[in-house]
Design a protein around this motif. Structure first.
Motif, PDB file in Angstrom:
ATOM      1  N   GLY A   1       0.775  -1.224   0.000  1.00  0.00           N
ATOM      2  CA  GLY A   1       0.000   0.000   0.000  1.00  0.00           C
ATOM      3  C   GLY A   1       0.809   1.278   0.000  1.00  0.00           C
ATOM      4  N   PHE A   2       2.160   1.155  -0.054  1.00  0.00           N
ATOM      5  CA  PHE A   2       3.035   2.330  -0.007  1.00  0.00           C
ATOM      6  C   PHE A   2       3.438   2.818  -1.404  1.00  0.00           C
ATOM      7  N   GLY A   3       2.918   2.236  -2.451  1.00  0.00           N
ATOM      8  CA  GLY A   3       3.401   2.519  -3.797  1.00  0.00           C
ATOM      9  C   GLY A   3       3.305   3.961  -4.227  1.00  0.00           C
ATOM     10  N   ALA A   4       2.312   4.686  -3.733  1.00  0.00           N
ATOM     11  CA  ALA A   4       2.116   6.074  -4.157  1.00  0.00           C
ATOM     12  C   ALA A   4       2.976   7.060  -3.372  1.00  0.00           C
ATOM     13  N   ARG A   5       3.630   6.617  -2.324  1.00  0.00           N
ATOM     14  CA  ARG A   5       4.403   7.535  -1.489  1.00  0.00           C
ATOM     15  C   ARG A   5       5.736   7.898  -2.144  1.00  0.00           C
ATOM     16  N   LYS A   6       6.226   9.085  -1.801  1.00  0.00           N
ATOM     17  CA  LYS A   6       7.542   9.531  -2.232  1.00  0.00           C
ATOM     18  C   LYS A   6       8.563   9.151  -1.157  1.00  0.00           C
ATOM     19  N   PRO A   7       9.830   9.014  -1.513  1.00  0.00           N
ATOM     20  CA  PRO A   7      10.851   8.654  -0.525  1.00  0.00           C
ATOM     21  C   PRO A   7      10.881   9.558   0.701  1.00  0.00           C
ATOM     22  N   ALA A   8      10.610  10.847   0.544  1.00  0.00           N
ATOM     23  CA  ALA A   8      10.635  11.780   1.675  1.00  0.00           C
ATOM     24  C   ALA A   8       9.566  11.462   2.713  1.00  0.00           C
ATOM     25  N   GLN A   9       8.559  10.683   2.318  1.00  0.00           N
ATOM     26  CA  GLN A   9       7.484  10.327   3.243  1.00  0.00           C
ATOM     27  C   GLN A   9       7.774   9.045   4.011  1.00  0.00           C
ATOM     28  N   LEU A  10       8.975   8.518   3.878  1.00  0.00           N
ATOM     29  CA  LEU A  10       9.335   7.256   4.510  1.00  0.00           C
ATOM     30  C   LEU A  10      10.295   7.475   5.667  1.00  0.00           C
ATOM     31  N   SER A  11      10.248   6.582   6.637  1.00  0.00           N
ATOM     32  CA  SER A  11      11.277   6.537   7.670  1.00  0.00           C
ATOM     33  C   SER A  11      12.544   5.910   7.085  1.00  0.00           C
ATOM     34  N   GLY A  12      13.632   5.960   7.831  1.00  0.00           N
ATOM     35  CA  GLY A  12      14.874   5.346   7.361  1.00  0.00           C
ATOM     36  C   GLY A  12      14.728   3.859   7.110  1.00  0.00           C
ATOM     37  N   GLY A  13      14.041   3.171   8.014  1.00  0.00           N
ATOM     38  CA  GLY A  13      13.844   1.738   7.833  1.00  0.00           C
ATOM     39  C   GLY A  13      12.971   1.424   6.633  1.00  0.00           C
ATOM     40  N   GLN A  14      11.938   2.233   6.422  1.00  0.00           N
ATOM     41  CA  GLN A  14      11.056   2.017   5.266  1.00  0.00           C
ATOM     42  C   GLN A  14      11.802   2.269   3.963  1.00  0.00           C
ATOM     43  N   ALA A  15      12.644   3.306   3.918  1.00  0.00           N
ATOM     44  CA  ALA A  15      13.433   3.572   2.716  1.00  0.00           C
ATOM     45  C   ALA A  15      14.383   2.421   2.422  1.00  0.00           C
ATOM     46  N   SER A  16      14.974   1.842   3.458  1.00  0.00           N
ATOM     47  CA  SER A  16      15.868   0.693   3.266  1.00  0.00           C
ATOM     48  C   SER A  16      15.106  -0.494   2.693  1.00  0.00           C
ATOM     49  N   ARG A  17      13.895  -0.711   3.201  1.00  0.00           N
ATOM     50  CA  ARG A  17      13.090  -1.823   2.692  1.00  0.00           C
ATOM     51  C   ARG A  17      12.684  -1.592   1.238  1.00  0.00           C
ATOM     52  N   ALA A  18      12.364  -0.335   0.890  1.00  0.00           N
ATOM     53  CA  ALA A  18      11.997  -0.029  -0.496  1.00  0.00           C
ATOM     54  C   ALA A  18      13.178  -0.267  -1.432  1.00  0.00           C
ATOM     55  N   ALA A  19      14.377   0.161  -1.026  1.00  0.00           N
ATOM     56  CA  ALA A  19      15.569  -0.053  -1.853  1.00  0.00           C
ATOM     57  C   ALA A  19      15.862  -1.536  -2.003  1.00  0.00           C
ATOM     58  N   LEU A  20      15.659  -2.287  -0.931  1.00  0.00           N
ATOM     59  CA  LEU A  20      15.855  -3.740  -1.006  1.00  0.00           C
ATOM     60  C   LEU A  20      14.859  -4.364  -1.974  1.00  0.00           C
ATOM     61  N   ALA A  21      13.606  -3.926  -1.918  1.00  0.00           N
ATOM     62  CA  ALA A  21      12.590  -4.458  -2.832  1.00  0.00           C
ATOM     63  C   ALA A  21      12.993  -4.215  -4.276  1.00  0.00           C
ATOM     64  N   ARG A  22      13.561  -3.042  -4.554  1.00  0.00           N
ATOM     65  CA  ARG A  22      13.945  -2.733  -5.935  1.00  0.00           C
ATOM     66  C   ARG A  22      15.049  -3.669  -6.433  1.00  0.00           C
ATOM     67  N   VAL A  23      16.077  -3.919  -5.624  1.00  0.00           N
ATOM     68  CA  VAL A  23      17.136  -4.814  -6.111  1.00  0.00           C
ATOM     69  C   VAL A  23      16.629  -6.247  -6.223  1.00  0.00           C
ATOM     70  N   MET A  24      15.704  -6.633  -5.348  1.00  0.00           N
ATOM     71  CA  MET A  24      15.160  -7.973  -5.439  1.00  0.00           C
ATOM     72  C   MET A  24      14.320  -8.146  -6.704  1.00  0.00           C
ATOM     73  N   LEU A  25      13.677  -7.070  -7.154  1.00  0.00           N
ATOM     74  CA  LEU A  25      12.905  -7.142  -8.392  1.00  0.00           C
ATOM     75  C   LEU A  25      13.792  -7.430  -9.604  1.00  0.00           C
ATOM     76  N   GLN A  26      15.057  -7.051  -9.528  1.00  0.00           N
ATOM     77  CA  GLN A  26      15.974  -7.349 -10.622  1.00  0.00           C
ATOM     78  C   GLN A  26      16.193  -8.847 -10.767  1.00  0.00           C
TER      79      GLN A  26
END
Length: 232
Positions: free
Chosen positions: A122-147
């Motif tokens: 449910g976080f897909g519409a959010r911008k990085p600035a709207q995330l905590s540090g832990g959430q940003a780390s999880r989003a970056a991890l999701a992106r590399v896993m998608l590769q």
């Protein structure tokens, strides 16, 4: 398997040598003093830096001359590299369409599943600035896993997180990598990270990236270079 065969890496007066074999699916920590060459070793594997001599092979294929995007490798950096003007969905979509093209229905579903997999449903519409540090780390991890590449490099991506969040992220990476059978290399300054995450550990010190050893055995009976680094 990933082979680093008789590598010599040189940058000015700095020289690093490496000769080792790493197996698909295993988790390996890379540890050593600052400036020893840990990140440089990952850069050579990823294709961002060319060795002076030696060969990088994946499953017997020489990939030394391949560009980063053509390698079976994904890398997660400490700064996460999330584009601030894009939503999380668009940021993750770049893993599937690097040129930024429109995502199809299947791609959109894959992005949503990746976000859910790291606890960001449910976080897909959010911008990085709207995330905590832990959430940003999880989003970056999701992106590399998608590769979905068979080699995952982690260059201290969780160093800025507190102990509890870092532990959560290490455990999450371990579970995701195991599910995909990915060879994972984690650069860290923290011996506790290596003990928690890695079956084997590569010590980088004194101009050499030493072949990996069993993590527990290495820290229980550290060689002189590691003992000096640990202050033991």
């Amino acid at each position: 398997m990933l082979e680093l065969a008789d590598l010599t890496i040189r940058a000015g007066a700095f020289t690093l040598r490496a000769d080792m074999t790493l197996q698909p699916g295993e988790r390996v920590a890379v540890i050593g003093p600052s400036g020893a060459g840990k990140s440089t070793l990952l850069d050579v594997i990823a294709g961002f830096y060319a060795p002076e001599a030696g060969v990088v092979r994946w499953q017997g294929r020489d990939i030394t001359g391949l560009a980063p995007g053509a390698r079976p490798v994904s890398i997660l950096f400490q700064d996460q590299n999330l584009f601030p003007h894009l939503s999380l969905a668009r940021n993750l979509g770049l893993a599937l369409r690097p040129g930024g093209g429109r995502l199809g229905e299947a791609d959109t579903m894959n992005v949503e599943e990746a976000l859910a997999e790291v606890g960001l449903a449910g976080f897909g519409a959010r911008k990085p600035a709207q995330l905590s540090g832990g959430q940003a780390s999880r989003a970056a991890l999701a992106r590399v896993m998608l590769q979905d590449r068979p080699v995952l490099l982690l260059d201290e991506p969780f160093a800025a997180l507190g102990p509890a969040l870092k532990t959560e992220m290490l455990d999450r990476v371990a579970a995701l990598a195991e599910a995909r059978g990915a060879l994972t290399l984690l650069v860290s300054h923290d011996p506790a990270d290596a003990r928690r995450f890695a079956e084997r550990t590569v010590l980088v010190a004194d101009g050499v990236a030493h072949p990996p050893r069993d993590t527990k055995a290495l820290f229980d009976d550290p060689p002189a270079a590691l003992a000096a680094y640990l202050g033991a």
